[in-house]
Design an enzyme around this catalytic site. Sequence first.
Site, PDB file in Angstrom:
ATOM      1  N   ASP A  90       0.862  -1.183   0.000  1.00 15.55           N
ATOM      2  CA  ASP A  90       0.000   0.000   0.000  1.00 15.55           C
ATOM      3  C   ASP A  90       0.897   1.231   0.000  1.00 15.55           C
ATOM      4  O   ASP A  90       1.547   1.522   1.007  1.00 15.55           O
ATOM      5  CB  ASP A  90      -0.904   0.012   1.238  1.00 15.55           C
ATOM      6  CG  ASP A  90      -1.961  -1.101   1.201  1.00 15.55           C
ATOM      7  OD1 ASP A  90      -1.677  -2.167   0.612  1.00 15.55           O
ATOM      8  OD2 ASP A  90      -3.048  -0.912   1.771  1.00 15.55           O
ATOM      9  N   LYS A 142      -6.869   3.332  -3.665  1.00 21.55           N
ATOM     10  CA  LYS A 142      -7.303   3.329  -2.274  1.00 21.55           C
ATOM     11  C   LYS A 142      -7.529   4.759  -1.818  1.00 21.55           C
ATOM     12  O   LYS A 142      -6.750   5.645  -2.159  1.00 21.55           O
ATOM     13  CB  LYS A 142      -6.212   2.623  -1.446  1.00 21.55           C
ATOM     14  CG  LYS A 142      -6.427   2.600   0.042  1.00 21.55           C
ATOM     15  CD  LYS A 142      -5.350   1.736   0.722  1.00 21.55           C
ATOM     16  CE  LYS A 142      -5.350   1.941   2.224  1.00 21.55           C
ATOM     17  NZ  LYS A 142      -4.278   1.195   2.900  1.00 21.55           N
ATOM     18  N   LYS A 150     -10.191   0.246  -2.822  1.00 21.03           N
ATOM     19  CA  LYS A 150     -10.155   0.020  -1.379  1.00 21.03           C
ATOM     20  C   LYS A 150     -10.453   1.303  -0.630  1.00 21.03           C
ATOM     21  O   LYS A 150      -9.597   2.186  -0.533  1.00 21.03           O
ATOM     22  CB  LYS A 150      -8.767  -0.513  -0.969  1.00 21.03           C
ATOM     23  CG  LYS A 150      -8.617  -0.730   0.540  1.00 21.03           C
ATOM     24  CD  LYS A 150      -7.259  -1.316   0.895  1.00 21.03           C
ATOM     25  CE  LYS A 150      -7.057  -1.336   2.417  1.00 21.03           C
ATOM     26  NZ  LYS A 150      -5.714  -1.805   2.793  1.00 21.03           N
TER      27      LYS A 150
END
Lengths: 332, 476
Positions: free
Chosen positions: A168, A232, A268
Amino acid sequence: MSTSPKFSASLEQGGATTPPAHALADVTASDSTLRRFLHGLPGVDAVGLEARAASLGTRSIKTTAKAYAIDLAISMVDLTTLEGADTPGKVRALGAKAVHPDPTDRTTPATAAVCVYPDMVAVAKEAVAGSGVKVASVATAFPAGRAPLTVKLADVREAVAAGADEIDMVIDRGAFLAGRYLKVYDEIVAVKEACGTSARLKVIFETGELSTYDNIRRASWLGMLAGADFIKTSTGKVAVNATPANTLLMLEAVRDFRAATGVQVGVKPAGGIRTSKDAIKFLVLVNETAGEDWLDNHWFRFGASSLLNDLLMQRQKLATGRYSGPDYVTVD
Amino acid sequence: MAFEYAPAPESRAIVDIAPSYGLFIDGEFAEAADGKVFKTVSPSTEEVLSEVAQAGAEDVDRAVRAARKAFEKWSALPGSERAKYLFRIARIIQERSRELAVLETLDNGKPIKETRDADLPLVAAHFFYYAGWADKLDHAGFGPNPRPLGVAGQVIPWNFPLLMLAWKIAPALATGNTVVLKPAETTPLSALFFADICRQAGLPKGVVNILPGYGDAGAALVAHPDVNKVAFTGSTAVGKEIARTVAGTRKKLTLELGGKGANIVFDDAPIDQAVEGIVTGIFFNQGQVCCAGSRLLVQESVHDELLDSLKRRLSTLRLGDPLDKNTDIGAINSAEQLARITALADQGEAEGAERWSPACELPSSGYWFAPTLFTNVTQAHTIARDEIFGPVLSVLTFRTPDEAVAKANNTPYGLSAGIWTEKGSRILAVANKLRAGVIWSNTFNKFDPTSPFGGYKESGFGREGGRHGLEAYLDV
């Protein structure tokens, strides 16, 4: 300028109708072509976007639909601990919980992943070994991203070497807000390269700091052009994190990107999703915006820590008819 | 497993529909003079909901006389006193809004989502808004002490039964007029419940009279010599007839008639929100909206992209039980209306336009029409000119802003229009050139009691809502 291997491959196949694939390949030729492309994306009307997100929040999800949605949501959770005080013990506990979220009911699905800092990847990897639960790691000088690229890449390589299945990364919001899109693009491309073939890359925009919906749409396309496997919303470390509206917007972006290039990218939302009710509303957004193809944990995740316990309590209530309370689920 | 939503129908138990209803004259429910009755059915199931007294000319005369008698006292009340009654009515509507929403959905066929979240809040808001004006008429810009007209004869349609009632009755009462209102024959129930609300609010007898009935009752009301003001919402054909009837009398007249609204999407529009706006524009209330955006004008450069998005979006619309809160598209109001929509859609196909509907199962009973869009439509097609009043969208294209304006204005109607663009200056430039009473930008079908509503050309004249809405009921 290099584009990611995955993206180039899809361009070879020739994407859908709009825009022509070669035009997309050209947009990263320079800062100005990239800016022109990103600023040429359709605008976002904030009032309309929020109204649509709110109206989708009123769909009725009950009984069998709810049971399905709760299990689906559990399987999409990236169970997360991102604290300075994280210890191997804490991470092992988290791993055990990810594998068996509800020790009293072994039919409960495992979560998608555990998400930890890079130095905890090895511990997490061991804790979930053999379970199919992935280990995600927030690399690239999370959460601020304020470090030289060499440091960020080293961060990523360490995490991948320790066995991380997913990285991430945070984008350089400063560069993005300053209009230096190519710098952001290059960084994502470099990080994607550092992920190699073993780790999937989630690109975090920190939507609360990007401030406008137009920026969020541009960031989404920028991330996808650069080869993100997931886009995300946020780190969970600022005031405004995932909202139904910004997630809806990103779902539109992945839907449109697939239509244009044939490449599917995951979404996400992270931070601020605490209740089953909220999570289910997000699933409705997925279902009615991007569609069923995104309704599994390969393409949609929840970045959350407290959400899981509420999902478990709701699951127990559906199974037993009684609401048992927080002492009947495990603390992390 | 697919992600199936659970049915969530509203309970019918909240509304108690009597087996029969009378006319509401002078504060009492009464049978029709000739004893005639008619049945009202639920369009989604064809179930008979109730039997309603059918007004004739004699009943109209009785009601007008009651309204005339009540006018003396009602118009003499201080505005602040009239305001109290209107506020009371508004609050009762809020208190009973769930009941009224379910009732309206049963009688009209529109989704509960719309009656509950759009119609009823607006109904209450209209009464609140005009209650606020009742004691401030001196300051409304019509000179000091403007006077009411007298007895208002009002005829309303079936597409927004209670909302159209509110648009008519609230300003009439606020300005000191008394009312005889004829609801449509397919949707009389909410008006009869409103009669009960008037009694609950202690409104003096005869101030509001409700006469369910057919066109003959409406015609008698319009022609009655002791009516001072006629207000009509409905079809252009009937509107013209009313205009002929009223011509040469001293009656004041407002007409709110049909439309063929242009929804103009420029190539720099927020596409995803434009798609939502197009859906709201034409599929709200199954397209049975006079200001529906039934002509979509798309700039050619984004035509294909927009149509792809629109078709994908239409595929997610949920058609079915209107009482289910997940339902987006309900039933068509009547068999007659369904036949008209079907005929016009067939004609569109016959004239060469390309017809498309999402895969969509229609319930076996009731009156249903799948959301439909036509592409390759030109100005020469009937479906680009005639009001269809159903969930049918005609898609046309344009190349320049001037062409968009020319095509948008090239219609006998002039009620509504929409503009979708991110460019503020273009919104203002185009809006200035459009001949339409209401122009929405980057949204569609939004209503507010403070905002005047009405049309140009064959869409009628006069304004309802806002300060302008007072003028139609005052001697100015």
